[in-house]
Design an enzyme around this catalytic site. Structure first.
Site, PDB file in Angstrom:
ATOM      1  N   SER A 268       0.868  -1.177   0.000  1.00 50.81           N
ATOM      2  CA  SER A 268       0.000   0.000   0.000  1.00 50.81           C
ATOM      3  C   SER A 268       0.905   1.226   0.000  1.00 50.81           C
ATOM      4  O   SER A 268       1.771   1.371   0.862  1.00 50.81           O
ATOM      5  CB  SER A 268      -0.883   0.009   1.247  1.00 50.81           C
TER       6      SER A 268
ATOM      7  N   CYS B 171      -6.891  -1.367   7.373  1.00 56.31           N
ATOM      8  CA  CYS B 171      -5.736  -1.844   6.607  1.00 56.31           C
ATOM      9  C   CYS B 171      -4.845  -2.681   7.508  1.00 56.31           C
ATOM     10  O   CYS B 171      -4.545  -2.283   8.644  1.00 56.31           O
ATOM     11  CB  CYS B 171      -4.940  -0.670   6.041  1.00 56.31           C
TER      12      CYS B 171
ATOM     13  N   ASP C  12      -8.267  -2.766   3.076  1.00 56.77           N
ATOM     14  CA  ASP C  12      -7.056  -3.024   2.292  1.00 56.77           C
ATOM     15  C   ASP C  12      -6.237  -4.010   3.125  1.00 56.77           C
ATOM     16  O   ASP C  12      -5.436  -3.609   3.971  1.00 56.77           O
ATOM     17  CB  ASP C  12      -6.298  -1.716   2.063  1.00 56.77           C
TER      18      ASP C  12
ATOM     19  N   TRP D 191      -4.211  -8.026   3.687  1.00 57.01           N
ATOM     20  CA  TRP D 191      -3.378  -9.049   3.038  1.00 57.01           C
ATOM     21  C   TRP D 191      -3.168 -10.220   3.967  1.00 57.01           C
ATOM     22  O   TRP D 191      -3.429 -10.123   5.163  1.00 57.01           O
ATOM     23  CB  TRP D 191      -2.039  -8.454   2.624  1.00 57.01           C
TER      24      TRP D 191
END
Length: 768
Positions: A549, A721, A766, A768
């Protein structure tokens, strides 16, 4: 302006000279001499040009000498005979303005120029015909450039289209493997493998082409927070958002296999939605959707799904007299590139990465841009036993543009120690210069299952550093390839067992559970030394870009891309110290501010929908512990620019978390400045290692539940995030609890309200 030759002995024994000396000898205009001087200054061309001069140009010298001799002889009889002779041959009159000497000079110069043109033509022809030349990995041919596929299907054949949506290449590999086996089993099958991104130019063509499909399979991965892969995003958006259509795919029979990971919340979401939508649009489901789990062994999942497919395809594609299916078990061939070894002395190796903008510059995963590291610094305090890197890429002059909230893809090299170990296990020298090819010597294709080759020629050192993933656990297909090249029978049998259905549990424990890297496995089986063609095609997957990001605002620093990266470093169950490829590279990178010989990497921008509201007065809540702070740093830089431009900012709330304020409170001074400047209303920090009990961002959310929900109720946006497996799940559950308590509703109603936020685009993640 010219230098003429008057001594005939000069022709009979051509002088020994350098390239520059030659230029003082030939009778050419100064501009031509200057251009030739540039040619001789090119070290890669000069030797070839001089070679030409000593071989071919010597012949021209004697040809010129003959012309000069004839013309000079004529000149001796009469100072005007030569002019009259040329006038009679050409059928023109020079009107007395041309002398014999000028004609001698002109003919001599013409012969020299013709010789040079002959040399350049021969050089160009030899380069075109040379089998040994640099290769650039081609992007798969787009079907949109093809003629209508239906026109090339032979009579009696059945068209089978296999689509793939891939992020790391696994789905593409499965699609090609399925295609190869269908071809081997069914003679009447005309199979085509298609990248979903290349299927159609626009939405109208998607519908037009899909109406012509009768039998199709979709190999699709789910990526990130339940998102389609980059190459499937356009098709997925068109297909799933066009659900107002009446059923229109009644002619289509289909199957879907998904690639996902059960550790993530939206396990195989893309495959499930696509399967459901195809059925709703009237298509006939040939086989239940396959749900591959990469947390275990996704190859076994694909094999099991594929075995269920054959009985269904037998009914569609197998003739009664076709005995291929039952009588002969299918064994997939081990992919292998054709390898050409090059002579380093005869090759000029060039960097294949562009770093300069041009009119048609378009950088993506297939065409990254080379950029320098401008700044690199450590974010953790000296007391910390971990590391977090702030890195800045200089994109000035490249044509790269990005928006705040986007991602950057970075191609990093394996470290030197990894490369050395890999070469040692292969038994090959690091300076070996080679190229890989997907065709035979006669130009025929080796096989469609091969991935596109990486650029070449290159050294083995470069190939192992840039293109080879050797630190992840190997797939079963890699073990099969190693078994085929093991000279020790016991090693070959062990590798075959690990790759077999019977060895599933042992593979899961010994390879996956122990996190054994490909290099560790190869070290355990030293007799397995595959050729380079096999190693790069079937053993070592292609090294993939790492995504980050972007932690900067394009309005604040338009010529820099900032990255915030935690170093991946720690022991594995086998005792090996695992070092993340890209984070290790960033940790060791040398910035331009410290050395002109700085580090560089190929990068590209991937667009994201993780954006601030278009109206800056709308409230925003940001939740990002650790490096999850990265995009919010960009958000706050952007809000500061907007405020300086006179925009009225709405309230903003940041939940940040780290272990200890004296060790890993990253960007602390910047966050304080954002508050002082009015870009951030309030920052709330959870320190998980300071008190008697661990405290995380979700705990701080509950402490501020009423304020948080009031901002959301006023139309605010909520952003999360960070880690998808742990933090993001906990935050989602906490949000559900807050909604339930603040609105006094039951669990199902609270969940529907949270989903509504997601559908409205006001709850964005966002992860992962």
């Amino acid at each position: 302006m010219y230098k003429t030759r008057t001594d005939l002995s000069h022709f009979l024994s051509p002088p020994k000279f350098s390239g520059q000396a030659f230029l003082s000898w030939v009778p050419l205009p100064k501009q031509t001499l200057f251009q030739l001087h540039s040619l001789f200054s090119d070290q890669s061309l000069a030797p070839n040009l001089l070679g030409f001069l000593f071989t071919r140009f010597f012949i021209f010298n004697y040809f010129i000498f003959f012309l000069d001799f004839v013309f000079l002889g004529l000149k001796m009889s009469s100072s005007s005979d030569l002019v009259r002779f040329v006038e009679s041959v050409l059928g023109v009159s020079f009107g007395g303005s041309v002398t014999d000497s000028m004609i001698v000079i002109a003919t001599t110069s013409l012969a020299v120029i013709l010789g040079l043109l002959f040399f350049l033509w021969k050089k160009s022809a030899s380069e075109r015909s040379r089998d040994i030349k640099p290769l650039v990995a081609p992007k798969p041919v787009s079907l949109k450039d093809d003629e209508d596929d239906d026109t090339v299907i032979a009579a009696g054949k059945t068209k089978v289209t296999i689509f793939y949506g891939t992020q790391t290449g696994t789905a593409e590999g499965f699609a090609k493997a399925l295609a190869e086996e269908i071809k081997a089993r069914y003679e009447k099958a005309a199979v085509k493998v298609v990248d979903l991104d290349d299927y159609a130019v626009d939405d109208e063509q998607y519908e037009e082409k899909l109406r012509k499909e009768t039998l199709a399979f979709f190999m699709v991965a789910t990526y990130g927070d339940g998102e389609p892969t980059d190459n499937a995003a356009r098709f997925y958006k068109w297909f799933t958002e066009g659900n107002e259509r009446e059923p229109w795919l009644q002619q289509l029979m289909y199957g879907v296999f998904g690639l996902g990971n059960r550790q993530y919340e939206h396990f195989n979401k893309i495959a499930k939605v696509l399967d459901e939508q195809l059925s709703e649009q009237g298509a006939k489901r040939l086989i239940e959707v396959g749900l591959g789990d990469d947390d275990q062994c996704i190859e076994d999942d694909f094999t099991a799904w594929r075995e269920l497919l054959w009985p269904e395809l037998d009914q569609l594609l197998r003739d009664e007299d076709d005995e291929n299916t039952a009588s002969t078990p299918y064994t997939a061939a081990i992919p292998q590139y054709r390898v050409v070894i090059h002579d380093p002395a005869a090759m000029h190796i060039e960097d294949n990465y562009s770093s300069r903008a041009n009119g048609n510059a378009s950088y993506d995963i297939h065409h990254p841009c080379r950029v320098n590291v401008a700044v690199q610094r450590e974010l953790h305090k000296p007391e910390s036993d971990r590391s977090c890197i702030h890195l800045e890429f200089d994109i000035s002059g490249t044509g790269i543009i990005y928006e705040t909230g986007d991602h950057v893809g970075v191609y990093a090299d394996n470290c030197i120690e990894t490369v050395d170990e890999a070469a040692k296990l292969l038994g090959q020298p690091l300076d070996l210069l080679f190229s890989i090819h997907t065709d035979n010597d006669d130009g025929t294709s080796i096989g469609s299952s091969l991935p596109p080759p990486f650029p070449g020629p290159c050294t083995l050192r470069s190939a192992l550093a840039r293109y080879s993933d050797v630190l992840n656990p190997p797939r079963k297909a890699a073990l099969i390839a190693l078994a085929a090249h093991a000279t020790e029978p016991s090693e070959a049998e062990r590798l075959k067992f690990l790759s077999s259905p019977q060895g599933k549990d042992e593979y899961s424990k010994w390879v996956v559970g122990s996190q054994r890297s490909l290099l560790e496995v190869m070290a355990e089986f030293p007799s397995a030394k595959p050729s380079l063609g096999v190693f790069f095609a079937a053993v070592a997957p292609r090294l993939q870009p790492r995504y980050y990001s972007i932690s900067s605002s394009s309005r604040f620093v338009p010529h820099r891309v900032h990255v915030t990266c935690a170093l991946v470093y720690g022991p594995t169950p086998t005792g090996r110290i695992h070092q993340g490829v890209c984070s290790t590279w960033m940790k060791n990178s040398v910035p331009l501010e410290k050395s002109n010989d700085c580090s560089w990497a190929p990068i590209f921008i991937r667009q994201s929908n993780f954006k601030l509201p278009a109206d800056p007065s709308i409230p925003v809540i940001m939740i990002g512990p650790g490096t999850g702070l990265a995009p919010f740093r960009g958000f706050l830089q952007e809000r500061m620019v907007l405020k300086e431009d006179g925009a009225q900012l709405g309230p903003s709330l940041l939940f940040f978390g780290c272990r200890n304020r004296r060790m890993d409170f990253i960007y602390e001074d910047e966050l304080n400045n954002f508050v002082e400047q009015g870009a951030l209303s309030e920052r709330i920090v959870a320190f998980s290692r300071e008190g008697p009990q661990k405290e995380y961002v979700q705990h701080k959310m509950m402490d501020n539940a009423a304020y948080l929900w009031s901002l959301i109720s006023k139309g605010g946006y909520l952003y999360v995030c960070g880690d998808a497996k742990g933090m993001a799940r906990d935050v989602h559950r906490t949000l559900h609890t807050i909604v339930q308590e603040q609105e006094s509703v039951d669990s199902s109603k609270a969940e529907s309200m949270v989903k509504k936020l997601q559908m409205e685009g006001r709850y964005l993640r966002d992860v992962w």
